[in-house]
Design an enzyme around this catalytic site. Sequence first.
Site, short mmCIF file in Angstrom:
data_model
loop_
_atom_site.label_atom_id
_atom_site.label_comp_id
_atom_site.label_asym_id
_atom_site.label_seq_id
_atom_site.Cartn_x
_atom_site.Cartn_y
_atom_site.Cartn_z
N GLY A 48 20.06 -8.56 -9.44
CA GLY A 48 19.17 -7.48 -9.84
C GLY A 48 19.95 -6.20 -10.07
O GLY A 48 20.87 -5.87 -9.32
N ARG A 107 -3.27 6.78 -1.72
CA ARG A 107 -3.59 5.72 -2.69
C ARG A 107 -4.51 4.65 -2.12
O ARG A 107 -5.47 4.23 -2.78
CB ARG A 107 -2.30 5.07 -3.17
CG ARG A 107 -1.48 6.01 -4.02
CD ARG A 107 -0.12 5.42 -4.37
NE ARG A 107 0.62 6.33 -5.23
CZ ARG A 107 1.85 6.12 -5.67
NH1 ARG A 107 2.49 5.02 -5.32
NH2 ARG A 107 2.45 7.00 -6.46
#
Lengths: 249, 667
Positions: free
Chosen positions: B41, B338
């Site tokens: 990655g 959130r």
Amino acid sequence: MNLTLKIWRQNGPKDKGRMETYPISDVSPDMSFLEMLDVLNESLVAKREEPVAFDHDCREGICGTCSLHINGEAHGPDRAITTCQLHMRKFKEGETIYIEPWRAKAFPVIKDLIVDREAFERIQQAGGFVSVNTSGNTQDANNLPIPKVDADLAFDAAACIGCGACVATCKNASAMLFVSAKVSQFALLPQGKVEAKERVLNMVHQMDLEGFGSCTNTGACEVECPKEISLDNIARLNREYLCATLSSE
Amino acid sequence: MSNLDAKIPEGPIAEKWTNHKNNINLVNPANKRLIDVIIIGTGLAGGSAAASLAEMGYNVKAFAFQDSPRRAHSIAAQGGINASKNYQNDGDSDYRLFYDTVKGGDYRSREANVYRLAEVSGNIIDQCVAQGVPFARDYGGLLDNRSFGGVLVSRTFYARGQTGQQLLLGAYSALSRQIGKGKVKMYNRHEMLDVVIVDGKARGIIARNLITGEIQRHSAHAVVIASGGYGNVFFLSTNAMGSNATAAWKAHKRGAYFANPCFTQIHPTCIPVSGDHQSKLTLMSESLRNDGRIWVPLKLEDAKAIQQGNLKPTDIAEENRDYFLERRYPAFGNLVPRDVASRAAKERCDAGHGVNATGEAVYLDFMDAFIRYGKEQAHVKGLDGEDKDLVIKLGKAVIEEKYGNLFQMYEKIIDENPYETPMMIYPAVHYTMGGIWVDYNLMTTVPGLYVLGEANFSDHGANRLGASALMQGLADGYFVLPYTIGDFLADDIRTGTIPIDSPEFDEAEKKVKDSIATFLTNDGDNSVDHYHKLLGKIMWDKVGMARNDKHLKESIVEIKALREEFHKGVFVPGKDEGMNTELEKALRVSDFFELAELFAMDALKRTESCGGHYREESVTPEGEALRDDENFAYVSAWEYKGEPSESVLHKEELKFEFIELKQRSYK
């Protein structure tokens, strides 16, 4: 909507390739262009055929992976967007849509609509950086004030997503807009000044080695660029290059 | 209680990291040339780690499934990156950033790791500026900051709405420099399909070249996984299409414990689903909640009429609108964290008050902001503040300057002008706080196997605060791993190159090849996406924003049954040679199925509500999430035992020595 798709199919780099025709129905105007291709691929897999290979990832216009030439335009008919942000409402009922990969000598086709953009990588590796190692001891960020105008202009150049639309749309397949965006970002910032000369010479040299064409200032790249990178950057690249050549030993 | 040793250094919290760095083993520069490291990655965590390790002298091999490291999904982060610079002189400090992050995570993260994160946050900004990252600046030429949800200071650095892009391009430029020097060998369009363990240590990987289909063996002295989160287990999320859990899951199957898999962040402001063809969801930055007001129709008949297209939002009179966040949370209003905002929107939609044809959307209305800003502008310019049309026009111009690109993005997707009619939004899966368990050194339970960034679990607890993901990715890659990995590698200076012809490599390669062959010869009828969508539906309906015992138990049975159907019924066209995008998807989805089951098991086991994990059985009388610190102040770390259902739970007890545990309240 009912549409006819003419899509470039090519099995691998050595295959000659050909346009194939696919009728498609029940396309919703709210679909993105890539979702329309998803639907086509679902139907191909259902018929035990190989789906059309195309590049895509973030699907929100920032990763720069998607890369289609649609009806002769890089990223299709809309402006300032990538293919993944193009919606089917931009097309008419019954329309025939031609879908091709980026066409450039330096971007060989890998499969169907996917091309190899490693040439861009090598240009970056030739000089698209500031030579500063990671350490916890760089000076405090605010010790280097940068005029807002310069910072904003550098940002405009840095917004390039490296998709390759500029190359695909240029009749010369020139990569000048891409290279100039990176050169400009650093040319406008004090951090980039130290290596400015080497950077521009090395990046342009690598660009030439990769087989990209020359720039003839047609401006097509600026029109098709999804991030609206300005032609001013090419002018800045030319100036940087000229200065570097004149002052080099 | 457990066999997990987090290796947290002794001492006061502000001295732990410095002491630790002073006491761990180092590898001398000449010996670094003898050591290989594999990194999976190339986003903020992996890209910055690869560049840093190569600068130090290690031989790095980096792998990305994308065609360039610059395309990793870190690039899509919009809002910003936190750092405790205190440039705004508003009382910020390392401690305050540490405190906000632990509290925002609902007290389910590890104190020592979070403090270190806060401690190195300032260095990240210095490093990025030195690299030429064009952060936003004020007219004095100094760096600008803005405020984000859940905090009381302005500590967020940003580059318009493209902070992730600019930070990633910074890390990418450092990485490109090392690739150019030959210190990093970059493998684009390569996907890791297994990790190879030799003598109990991670010593290599099996990867597939996505262009040729070739299965390759790569060896190294350590393996670092920085492959991002697993939000795509829900099929629809704000993740990129290719984002996947395969590298992390394979590491788990080879012995790395998986921590808190049920901790998922559902972001409240995303563009709603428009139909079955939908392939992904698009986020609208949290910053919009500074100026937009969220509402649904108060009367059910109005909601129904809107859903059927017989009424427009602008037809609903002020007294018939329910500004439900302002009603329920008067203190924080539209700026609650959130998790809270997402649940409240779902509650209203479930009660039938949702808008859009699907009934799964709420309005985000800017009319009041147009008027507020418009009146201000009229006053400044000496114009008529009573002329409503003029005021709104002036106000729209202000909003356009602040959020123009987001409004344009909305209009492209929905084909409605958000300056004329309220935006429609709905929560969507965005980030996974859970991930592979790591100790203070970021090493997993497998020696030599490290996990960074969103792929690990340690810093965000049960809920991540805005602008903290970028901070963690770069902290791990630039400033933590480069120190801690030396402690392990110091023992390997005489090891020499790890051979790739060992039985361990044979076994791992055979396993990968067999699973590919099984998919390609399977006589099924349905596409990979067909099953992935069904899995996503189970996850969203039963393991989504609100979870309960009954649904979780059902989901475990259903996920398992669907997994069996998938393996019997999937059809993967094409060959193993050459590019085969359907095969790539099949391999990823097969791992999502296993992960999903563990995810649901973890959610079932944790009967408290905390952060993004909301159990309907653990709720205050007012309907808010109720934590249970007595029984659940631990990290659940699952050990793989051959089947997800047989996984064994280990617990890392969370001790809070520097912060007092409190129930979060936003009333």
